[in-house]
Scaffold this motif. Sequence first.
Motif, short mmCIF file in Angstrom:
data_model
loop_
_atom_site.label_atom_id
_atom_site.label_comp_id
_atom_site.label_asym_id
_atom_site.label_seq_id
_atom_site.Cartn_x
_atom_site.Cartn_y
_atom_site.Cartn_z
N ALA A 1 0.83 -1.21 0.00
CA ALA A 1 0.00 0.00 0.00
C ALA A 1 0.86 1.26 0.00
O ALA A 1 0.52 2.26 -0.65
N ASP A 2 1.97 1.22 0.71
CA ASP A 2 2.86 2.38 0.74
C ASP A 2 3.41 2.66 -0.65
O ASP A 2 3.47 3.82 -1.09
N ARG A 3 3.81 1.62 -1.36
CA ARG A 3 4.33 1.80 -2.72
C ARG A 3 3.24 2.32 -3.66
O ARG A 3 3.48 3.21 -4.48
N LEU A 4 2.03 1.77 -3.53
CA LEU A 4 0.92 2.21 -4.36
C LEU A 4 0.58 3.67 -4.07
O LEU A 4 0.32 4.46 -4.99
N ARG A 5 0.58 4.02 -2.80
CA ARG A 5 0.23 5.39 -2.41
C ARG A 5 1.24 6.39 -2.97
O ARG A 5 0.86 7.42 -3.54
N LYS A 6 2.52 6.10 -2.84
CA LYS A 6 3.55 6.99 -3.34
C LYS A 6 3.44 7.13 -4.86
O LYS A 6 3.59 8.23 -5.43
N PHE A 7 3.18 6.01 -5.53
CA PHE A 7 3.05 6.05 -7.00
C PHE A 7 1.85 6.90 -7.40
O PHE A 7 1.94 7.74 -8.30
N ALA A 8 0.72 6.68 -6.74
CA ALA A 8 -0.49 7.42 -7.06
C ALA A 8 -0.35 8.91 -6.78
O ALA A 8 -0.76 9.75 -7.61
#
Length: 387
Positions: free
Chosen positions: A375-382
């Motif tokens: 989720a952290d990776r997805l959040r940063k990407f988004a």
Amino acid sequence: MAFRSKLPHVGTTIFTIMSRRAAELRAINLGQGFPDYDIDPRLAELVYEAMLQGHNQYAPMPGMPQLRHAIASKLARSYGVSLDPDLQITITLGATEAIYSAVQALVGPGDEVIVFDPSYDSYEPAAQLAGATCIHIPLQPPSFRYDWDRVRATISPRTRLLMVNSPLNPACTCMSAQDLVELASVVRDRDIYVISDEVYEHIVFDAHRHHSILSCEELRARSVAVYSFGKTLSATGLRIGYAIAEPTLTSELRKVHQFNTFTIATALQVAIARYLDERPNVGDALAGFFGAKRDRLIAALNGSGLVLVPAEGSFFQLIDYGALSALPDLEMAEQLLTRAGVASIPLSVFYQKPPPMTLLRLCFAKRDETLDQGADRLRKFALGMAT
């Protein structure tokens, strides 16, 4: 001599591709639906004990009697049905074999099979190998609800089978009680069978509940219901499933089963039967367990620009990236994999003719630390896309 493929349009599944690439890129795999945490140690002990006790030779073709009796007791508690373990329950090599054997038993050349997209990818190849034709009825995002009037209009004199899946993988929705009423109305007075894929039966959330086809006497008489211990016990590698049907249909299914897999791992069957005897209500805790993981993932992505409508059932969650990008989902899945380091599954691959959508499927049957990191990776990407 030119080789003629029986499945000319079938390649390697998206699950295999994404999991392989996730491993190659050391990405976090939230794509393929398998847990990354340990099974209950007691189940492992029971498997070990069963092998030490000599349960290592062929099991009976329909399955070990003690497991079939345990399943009958379980389904009686869950759905109030009285089943004959000898005549109505067959142990299979996971739910996939149950579906395949049922399709081969029920349809043949020239028949039509109605499936609802997004549909699990094993349905159509099973129909094609039986010589039947799949007729796809799309469920429209974001609600993915059944249009029963369209179903009635689609039925033809060649329709022999409808395949339903609830909770629905990959759309994460559940059939309602009214859907069962409508389904019964659709097939009434017609020579049409039903296969109901119910492998996520215990994994339903919030105010939703699982409406099994077994709970409807009229449908039960013409249906095969399919289940999986891989989902219930968070052990997908066990490959132990089962099919429930009236005696006549069970007899036909077993004719295929005996020349397909014939028999299933004896020690695993014995171990699961003993496990169910010790923990008869093992499925009851799954909704709370997976519901907490679903909510953890949703909370971690709140405010990221990714929209997550809470899943009604299954251990998957859809994310809508439409507010951030108009990229097709296959391209967005590639972006997440290569740039964010997270594997997902694009929803369009589950459609014959996908409607416009910007949806990806994530699996939350993972350790909390895996979910947090993903989720952290997805959040940063988004958030990076938003700026």
